[in-house]
Write a protein that holds these residues in place. Structure first.
Motif, short mmCIF file in Angstrom:
data_model
loop_
_atom_site.label_atom_id
_atom_site.label_comp_id
_atom_site.label_asym_id
_atom_site.label_seq_id
_atom_site.Cartn_x
_atom_site.Cartn_y
_atom_site.Cartn_z
N ASN A 58 38.00 40.44 33.00
CA ASN A 58 38.27 41.91 32.34
C ASN A 58 38.88 42.18 33.04
O ASN A 58 39.85 43.53 33.08
CB ASN A 58 37.47 42.19 32.17
N ASN A 59 38.74 42.39 34.80
CA ASN A 59 39.58 43.37 35.80
C ASN A 59 40.90 43.03 35.76
O ASN A 59 41.72 43.44 35.75
CB ASN A 59 38.86 43.05 36.57
N GLY A 60 40.77 41.64 35.27
CA GLY A 60 42.52 40.55 35.63
C GLY A 60 42.79 41.45 34.16
O GLY A 60 44.35 41.29 34.30
N VAL A 119 48.97 47.05 43.32
CA VAL A 119 47.57 46.94 42.17
C VAL A 119 46.43 45.57 42.32
O VAL A 119 47.06 44.65 42.03
CB VAL A 119 48.21 47.42 40.66
N ASP A 120 45.87 46.26 42.97
CA ASP A 120 44.75 45.33 43.06
C ASP A 120 43.59 45.53 41.60
O ASP A 120 42.84 45.61 41.38
CB ASP A 120 43.59 45.42 43.62
N ALA A 121 44.27 44.32 40.92
CA ALA A 121 43.16 43.36 39.72
C ALA A 121 42.62 42.43 39.36
O ALA A 121 42.65 41.85 38.40
CB ALA A 121 43.92 44.01 38.28
N ILE A 122 42.26 42.13 40.79
CA ILE A 122 40.96 40.71 41.28
C ILE A 122 40.31 40.65 40.26
O ILE A 122 39.56 39.79 39.66
CB ILE A 122 41.44 40.39 42.51
N PHE A 123 39.03 41.22 41.78
CA PHE A 123 37.67 41.32 40.56
C PHE A 123 36.91 42.41 40.66
O PHE A 123 37.74 43.82 41.89
CB PHE A 123 37.04 40.26 42.26
N GLY A 124 36.31 42.83 39.67
CA GLY A 124 36.06 44.68 39.45
C GLY A 124 34.35 44.16 39.57
O GLY A 124 33.67 43.75 40.71
N ALA A 151 43.31 50.15 43.82
CA ALA A 151 41.50 49.39 43.27
C ALA A 151 42.13 49.39 41.74
O ALA A 151 41.62 51.06 41.70
CB ALA A 151 40.71 49.38 44.36
N VAL A 152 41.84 48.44 41.13
CA VAL A 152 40.92 48.82 39.48
C VAL A 152 39.73 48.80 39.40
O VAL A 152 39.17 47.21 39.55
CB VAL A 152 41.66 47.74 39.01
N ASP A 153 39.04 50.03 39.20
CA ASP A 153 37.39 49.88 38.82
C ASP A 153 36.93 49.96 40.91
O ASP A 153 36.45 50.51 40.16
CB ASP A 153 36.80 49.11 38.30
N ILE A 154 37.37 49.07 41.27
CA ILE A 154 36.46 48.77 42.54
C ILE A 154 37.14 47.74 43.63
O ILE A 154 38.13 46.76 43.01
CB ILE A 154 34.94 48.27 42.39
N PRO A 155 37.61 48.16 44.18
CA PRO A 155 38.21 47.22 45.81
C PRO A 155 37.72 45.64 45.30
O PRO A 155 36.34 46.04 45.31
CB PRO A 155 38.07 47.85 47.07
N THR A 156 38.28 44.84 45.25
CA THR A 156 38.30 43.09 44.89
C THR A 156 37.02 43.30 46.17
O THR A 156 38.11 42.92 47.27
CB THR A 156 40.02 42.64 44.78
N GLY A 157 36.03 42.61 46.25
CA GLY A 157 35.56 41.62 47.76
C GLY A 157 34.46 42.75 47.43
O GLY A 157 33.48 42.62 48.54
#
Ligand SMILES: NC(=O)C1=CN([C@@H]2O[C@H](COP(=O)(O)OP(=O)(O)OC[C@H]3O[C@@H](n4cnc5c(N)ncnc54)[C@H](O)[C@@H]3O)[C@@H](O)[C@H]2O)[C@@H](O)CC1
Ligand SMILES: [K+]
Length: 221
Positions: A58-60, A119-124, A151-157
């Protein structure tokens, strides 16, 4: 004041909002994407070429919707998936069907050097393991280039509950987080890698008897 939540609590709240309240998931995704657009629009980023990196959850899906909204504003945007799109969640596939009709084509491979904003939408909040090695390498390369990242919601990783790095984490200039402040944004490496944290309401509701594990609330930035 903003409430602190763990990843599990955030997932429970998402589920309650969708399954019990009946808010369609795609509405939440659209609101999340619009919230990120608001922040990008109100900031001074160079929007000459925006690269959206999207994952399979869903982050993606938020990321694909963000790419569409940017594209609709005439911004030069590249959308690149991390992982095999055939294995993406249905929310991502629905977003992909929409962008095809908008004429936005996915990029197979992107050059970080060309991007003026990432825009980082890899993992949330769904991150639950160490990042795959290939992705760790990609993130380290992106961090090295020092392009501004939203970062979308939280930085990936970053682990949304502990703030620990799960193998590697994409350093953000700004993090737009939905509904509540994830604990991981405030502690361990999470606090230094999240940049400016902006919490945006996207319409999530909490069950009346919900008890947050952390009672502390933070002042809004
Ligand atoms: N639940 C919802 O419907 C909403 C979710 N939202 C967004 O969706 C995000 C959460 O989405 P998801 O729960 O789909 O999770 P993510 O999109 O964070 O992750 C996707 C999936 O990847 C897998 N995964 C976890 N760690 C992995 C690893 N190290 N290597 C490989 N695969 C791994 C998991 O199966 C996880 O479900 C939030 O952070 C937020 O951005 C918002 O759009 C609002 C609505
Ligand atoms: K992210």
């Amino acid at each position: 004041m903003t409430q602190l939540v763990t990843a599990a609590e955030m997932q429970q709240i998402d589920k309650y909002t969708i399954d019990t309240i009946g808010m369609p998931q795609d509405v939440l995704i659209e609101r999340a994407a619009m919230a990120v657009l608001d922040v990008i629009g109100a900031s001074r980023f160079d929007l000459t070429h925006v690269l959206v990196l999207a994952g399979l959850g869903n982050n993606g899906a938020d990321g694909v919707a963000i790419a569409r909204l940017l594209y609709a504003q005439g911004i030069n945007v590249s959308l690149q998936f991390v992982g095999n799109v055939n294995r993406a969640k249905d929310s991502v596939k629905r977003q992909l069907a929409i962008i095809e009709k908008h004429g936005l084509i996915r990029s197979e491979k992107s050059d970080f050097n060309e991007a003026t904003l990432i825009v980082d939408a890899i993992f949330g909040v769904g991150l639950n393991n160490v990042l795959p090695e290939g992705l760790q390498k990609m993130i380290k390369a992106a961090n090295h280039i020092e392009k501004p990242v939203v970062a979308v919601d939280i930085p990936t990783g970053i682990d949304a509950t502990t703030g620990e790095i799960r193998g590697a984490a994409l350093k953000a200039h700004t993090t737009v987080s939905f509904g509540f402040t994830k604990v991981g944004l405030t502690q361990q490496k999470g606090s230094s890698l999240s940049g400016n944290i902006i919490i945006k309401d996207v319409g999530m509701l909490i069950p009346d008897d919900f008890e947050f594990s952390i009672q502390k609330k933070l002042p809004v930035a």
